[in-house]
Design a protein around this motif. Sequence first.
Motif, mmCIF file in Angstrom:
data_model
loop_
_atom_site.group_PDB
_atom_site.id
_atom_site.type_symbol
_atom_site.label_atom_id
_atom_site.label_comp_id
_atom_site.label_asym_id
_atom_site.label_seq_id
_atom_site.Cartn_x
_atom_site.Cartn_y
_atom_site.Cartn_z
ATOM 1 N N THR A 31 1.788 -3.701 4.842
ATOM 2 C CA THR A 31 3.009 -3.694 3.939
ATOM 3 C C THR A 31 3.044 -2.464 3.096
ATOM 4 O OG1 THR A 31 3.485 -6.091 3.714
ATOM 5 C CG2 THR A 31 4.607 -4.772 2.238
ATOM 6 N N LEU A 32 3.955 -1.709 3.346
ATOM 7 C CA LEU A 32 3.977 -0.351 2.703
ATOM 8 C C LEU A 32 4.840 -0.604 1.363
ATOM 9 C CD1 LEU A 32 4.567 1.980 5.489
ATOM 10 C CD2 LEU A 32 2.396 1.887 4.238
ATOM 11 N N ALA A 33 4.498 0.184 0.320
ATOM 12 C CA ALA A 33 5.234 0.150 -1.005
ATOM 13 C C ALA A 33 6.573 0.575 -0.753
ATOM 14 C CB ALA A 33 4.701 1.054 -2.006
ATOM 15 N N GLY A 34 7.701 -0.306 -1.045
ATOM 16 C CA GLY A 34 9.160 -0.018 -0.989
ATOM 17 C C GLY A 34 9.596 -0.754 0.193
ATOM 18 N N HIS A 35 8.770 -1.445 0.900
ATOM 19 C CA HIS A 35 9.490 -2.262 1.858
ATOM 20 C C HIS A 35 9.067 -3.728 1.770
ATOM 21 C CE1 HIS A 35 9.880 1.342 4.807
ATOM 22 N NE2 HIS A 35 8.974 1.879 3.872
ATOM 23 N N SER A 36 10.000 -4.446 2.296
ATOM 24 C CA SER A 36 9.929 -6.138 2.215
ATOM 25 C C SER A 36 9.049 -6.487 3.446
ATOM 26 C CB SER A 36 11.205 -6.665 2.361
ATOM 27 O OG SER A 36 12.106 -5.920 1.585
ATOM 28 N N TYR A 37 8.966 -5.897 4.547
ATOM 29 C CA TYR A 37 8.305 -6.594 5.509
ATOM 30 C C TYR A 37 7.079 -5.442 5.958
ATOM 31 C CZ TYR A 37 12.270 -9.740 6.203
ATOM 32 O OH TYR A 37 13.052 -10.781 5.931
ATOM 33 N N PRO A 38 5.928 -5.996 6.569
ATOM 34 C CA PRO A 38 4.701 -5.104 6.964
ATOM 35 C C PRO A 38 5.249 -4.223 8.157
ATOM 36 C CG PRO A 38 4.604 -7.351 7.887
ATOM 37 C CD PRO A 38 5.696 -7.360 7.027
ATOM 38 N N HIS A 39 4.464 -3.447 8.362
ATOM 39 C CA HIS A 39 4.484 -2.436 9.590
ATOM 40 C C HIS A 39 3.349 -2.564 10.353
ATOM 41 C CE1 HIS A 39 7.598 0.252 7.351
ATOM 42 N NE2 HIS A 39 7.557 0.967 8.520
ATOM 43 N N VAL A 47 0.955 -1.328 -0.122
ATOM 44 C CA VAL A 47 0.067 -0.136 0.078
ATOM 45 C C VAL A 47 0.938 1.169 -0.034
ATOM 46 C CG1 VAL A 47 -1.587 1.260 1.201
ATOM 47 C CG2 VAL A 47 -1.706 -1.249 1.339
ATOM 48 N N GLU A 48 0.534 2.462 -0.743
ATOM 49 C CA GLU A 48 1.350 3.419 -0.666
ATOM 50 C C GLU A 48 0.741 4.313 0.508
ATOM 51 O OE1 GLU A 48 3.198 3.322 -4.315
ATOM 52 O OE2 GLU A 48 3.309 4.898 -2.668
ATOM 53 N N ARG A 49 1.695 4.545 1.418
ATOM 54 C CA ARG A 49 1.567 5.001 2.687
ATOM 55 C C ARG A 49 0.857 6.481 2.394
ATOM 56 N NH1 ARG A 49 5.799 5.714 7.729
ATOM 57 N NH2 ARG A 49 4.520 7.327 9.050
ATOM 58 N N GLU A 50 1.079 7.325 1.310
ATOM 59 C CA GLU A 50 0.431 8.753 1.348
ATOM 60 C C GLU A 50 -0.964 8.401 0.917
ATOM 61 O OE1 GLU A 50 2.424 11.613 -1.159
ATOM 62 O OE2 GLU A 50 0.679 12.530 -1.475
ATOM 63 N N VAL A 51 -1.388 7.370 0.397
ATOM 64 C CA VAL A 51 -2.528 7.136 -0.251
ATOM 65 C C VAL A 51 -3.429 6.710 0.786
ATOM 66 C CG1 VAL A 51 -4.100 5.696 -1.596
ATOM 67 C CG2 VAL A 51 -2.053 6.814 -2.710
ATOM 68 N N PHE A 52 -2.714 5.900 1.502
ATOM 69 C CA PHE A 52 -3.299 5.142 3.065
ATOM 70 C C PHE A 52 -3.833 6.240 4.261
ATOM 71 C CE2 PHE A 52 -4.350 1.335 5.374
ATOM 72 C CZ PHE A 52 -4.396 1.605 6.411
ATOM 73 N N GLU A 53 -2.705 7.114 4.127
ATOM 74 C CA GLU A 53 -2.861 8.315 5.405
ATOM 75 C C GLU A 53 -3.914 9.298 5.047
ATOM 76 O OE1 GLU A 53 0.734 9.587 6.671
ATOM 77 O OE2 GLU A 53 1.347 7.528 7.821
ATOM 78 N N GLU A 54 -3.927 9.363 3.569
ATOM 79 C CA GLU A 54 -4.917 10.512 3.140
ATOM 80 C C GLU A 54 -6.434 9.721 3.189
ATOM 81 O OE1 GLU A 54 -6.411 12.527 -0.984
ATOM 82 O OE2 GLU A 54 -4.512 11.482 -0.946
ATOM 83 N N TRP A 55 -6.540 8.442 3.216
ATOM 84 C CA TRP A 55 -7.708 7.685 3.616
ATOM 85 C C TRP A 55 -8.089 7.843 4.882
ATOM 86 C CZ3 TRP A 55 -8.185 2.994 6.225
ATOM 87 C CH2 TRP A 55 -9.606 2.320 6.552
ATOM 88 N N LEU A 78 4.926 0.978 13.146
ATOM 89 C CA LEU A 78 6.123 0.370 13.698
ATOM 90 C C LEU A 78 6.641 -0.405 12.687
ATOM 91 C CD1 LEU A 78 5.216 0.028 17.509
ATOM 92 C CD2 LEU A 78 6.718 1.614 16.558
ATOM 93 N N PRO A 79 8.055 -0.711 12.389
ATOM 94 C CA PRO A 79 8.286 -1.692 11.557
ATOM 95 C C PRO A 79 8.402 -3.203 12.131
ATOM 96 C CG PRO A 79 10.213 -0.386 12.363
ATOM 97 C CD PRO A 79 9.084 0.245 12.859
#
Length: 293
Positions: free
Chosen positions: A250-258, A226-234, A270-271
């Motif tokens: 899992t945010l775009a550009g990251h291998s593991y979820p937050h 998920v794109e963090r900016e899009v998610f936080e705008e939601w 939190l990572p």
Amino acid sequence: MVDVYLFSGFLGSGKTSLLKKMITELKDKGLKPAVFMNELGSMNFDSEEVGDGVPLKEILDGCICCSGSEKSEAQIQTLLAEEEFDVLLIETTGAAHPIEALDAIFSPLFAERLNFRGIVTVADSKRFMERQQLPPQVRSLFLEQIRHADLLLANKSDLLSDSEQSQVIFEIQQLNPSARIVQTVHAKVPFQLLESMNHQSRGTVAQAPISKLKLQTKIVAFDRPVEREVFEEWLRDLPDTVYRIKGYVTLAGHSYPHSFQYAYGMVQWLPEYMKLRNQIVLIGENLEELVFP
């Protein structure tokens, strides 16, 4: 899915008596119960009442709804992984707010396996009559436990006169007009009464009406980052009727979820450093109207 019942009520109201009776009835029906218990102190004498052959996990020296939230999640996850059972009975400490307790146990790690049936609050009728003598904070919690019940047991009714019993029922109805109220002695009710509480609608997204506020839980899974900016705008556009969100994203550009937490407009990321299921759990009202990013 496992049917889940949460027992709420102030200290000494009769929750353990209710628990023992429900365990017996479930066994008589050929169903296997499991129990999760919470105690604020370092010893839980009530666990001895559960009996042999019933899977049991407990959290001591902390509250299920605050400092013990992570421990509660771990204990229930272990219970689900190690045991096979049909019904999970959760007895909260007398100091727990039922909605906060529900939030603590509805982890996105296993929420899809839980069919939450409702909150049963055991209220001491005599204490209710004398509630004005309680300290303000204690009285507030006592009344909150009553307000958020799906089924309310006005227990110890044998300690009151007929007119006092009528007064208790009338005043409890003013606090929670949508709950079913039953007068009891030693919290004796048939399990069938619990089964008659609100059912969870079944589908790919779970919903569970849990109180007079028409609170629901909804599980949302993500099949891609998920794109963090899009998610936080939601998140910023969410209505005030969404009270709590938690889960793993899992945010775009990251291998593991937050690990993700949301409450009252505040967001925390939190990572994590392991593969976890990408899904979140929402608690609020009118969740079916939400459109997800």
